[in-house]
Write an enzyme that holds these catalytic residues in place. Structure first.
Site: not given
Length: 454
Positions: A156, A295
């Site tokens: 999860h 980036k």
């Protein structure tokens, strides 16, 4: 307007719009090698059945071989106005051999030709995909050999239990092995048949169609075709020309490969984020931003993730195309080629680029060790500890759950909770000196023997 393999029944020329709409040579020319091999086999069959003389068969074999070589050498000039690859090759033969070339169409139909060529293409392409799958699996094995580390395991997307990196990435090796075996299985079940004609068979005896392809492929010009296939007479000609199960199974298997690669890509994307910082992807496999100079984006992995949707679409396209088609051949079935070719091409590129990326991958051991300090990763080990002390599992589960909550609510590490508090509030079976040693990733992973390693 190129000559067609049909037309005697028609008085009018085909409308140019229809010519353009129905043409498939722009993509089915990928089947050229296999169409020629099918024709070479058919020449042998016609000669056996006395429909061709030895000299006619020799002439056809020679010219088909010349066309094959020119295609292999990228010197063949395609006639883009031809209806399809079969027509283009037949027209070249007709220019070279005249009436002899027309005899080649005896006892055959494009329906049979295309089924033969597409199956051969699939079998051959599968062998190449499996080579790439094997190479990627090898890269994964090499990667874990030089990174014998423990990482947090997740369920999860939450910290669950510590696991070996070799077992985490080994799960993907298992997926790749299943992919390999799935493709092998599909390939073995893909029977190569001839003799269906358009749908109802041919006047040639079935025994003439039983031929070992090695007889055709033993020449040096076919050196790339290392896997020989047995050609069988069709057992049901209607099924042979109308069956596209093999296309659907192939695209389905490739879709599963895409799903596995997408899952691996997603794990790597998550691990590469600043929030996780488990790995560093080499700059050669990243891109930047046109606006934000800082980036370093994992675009390769994102595209692998995105292409999975395209392969699913290819599968749905093929399934929907076949839905409700009456027997036998229908022109709808022409539309199986593009999704098939596209799926093979995408998976081949993905396997290669992912193998290249993984070879350069670096693990941030310091950051991973920081994550492994999270005490919640060892909660299950505390449960097992209490069970070994005689506590029922359900009770132990509840006790440790309450202990974890107490730790969070009071912002205190379990390891530094006084022993008297542990015994009074949670369980008198807790011995602090014993449980402190459980908060060790190697102790945790070694205590579980559920994974058998080769």
């Amino acid at each position: 307007m190129a000559k067609k393999l049909w037309g005697g029944r028609f008085d009018k020329e085909t409308d140019p719009l229809v010519e353009e709409f129905t043409r498939s040579i722009q993509y089915d020319k990928r089947l050229a090698d296999w169409d020629i091999i099918g024709s070479l086999i058919h020449v042998k069959i016609l000669e056996r059945a006395k429909y061709l003389t030895a000299q006619e068969a020799l002439n056809l074999d020679k010219e088909l071989g010349a066309i094959y070589n020119s295609i292999e050498n990228n010197t063949f000039i395609w006639d883009e106005k031809s209806e399809d690859v079969h027509t283009n090759i037949q027209n070249i033969l007709h220019e070279k051999l005249g009436e002899t070339a027309l005899k080649l169409q005896m006892a055959r139909s494009r329906n049979d030709q295309v089924a033969f060529a597409t199956k051969m293409y699939c079998k051959h392409a599968m062998t190449h995909i499996n080579v790439d799958i094997t190479k990627l699996a090898t890269v994964i094995e090499d990667l874990v050999k030089i990174n014998d580390i423990i990482i947090p395991g997740f369920t999860h997307m939450q910290h669950a239990q510590p696991v070996y990196l070799k077992d985490y990435l080994g799960a993907y090796s298992k997926m790749l092995l299943r992919d390999y075996e799935r493709l092998v299985y599909i390939g073995k079940n893909m029977k190569i048949t001839m003799g269906s004609g358009a749908l109802a068979g041919t006047p040639i005896k079935s025994s003439e169609y039983s031929i070992n392809l090695e007889e055709i492929l033993k020449e040096p010009r076919f050196v790339k075709l290392k896997n020989f296939y047995i050609i069988e007479p069709t057992s049901n000609s209607l099924d042979s020309v109308s069956d596209r199960d093999f296309v659907i199974e192939t695209i389905s298997a490739l879709s599963i490969v895409a799903m596995h690669l997408s899952r691996l890509a997603e794990d790597l994307i998550i691990w590469s984020t600043k929030e996780f910082d488990f790995i560093e992807i080499d700059e050669a496999f990243c891109t930047g931003s046109s606006l934000m100079p800082q980036k370093k984006n994992p675009d390769v992995l994102e595209l692998i993730r995105g292409y999975a949707g395209r392969l699913y679409g290819n599968l749905i396209s093929a399934l929907t195309m076949m839905k409700g088609l009456p027997l036998t051949y229908n022109r709808d079935m022409q539309l199986d080629k593009e999704p098939l070719f596209d799926s093979f091409e995408i998976i081949s590129k993905e396997l290669k680029v992912l193998a290249g990326l993984l070879k350069t991958l670096k693990f941030n051991h310091k950051k991973i060790d920081e994550h492994l300090k999270d005490e919640s990763l060892y909660a299950t080990d505390l449960v097992y500890y209490l069970v070994k002390k005689g506590e029922a599992f359900k009770n132990a589960h509840t006790i440790v759950g309450e202990l974890v909550k107490y730790s969070i609510d009071n912002n205190i590490s379990i390891k530094i909770i006084p022993e008297d508090v542990l015994k009074e509030k949670f369980s008198d079976k807790f011995v602090k000196s014993e449980i402190v040693g459980l908060f060790d990733p190697r102790v945790s992973v070694e205590s579980k023997k559920s994974i058998k390693r080769d």
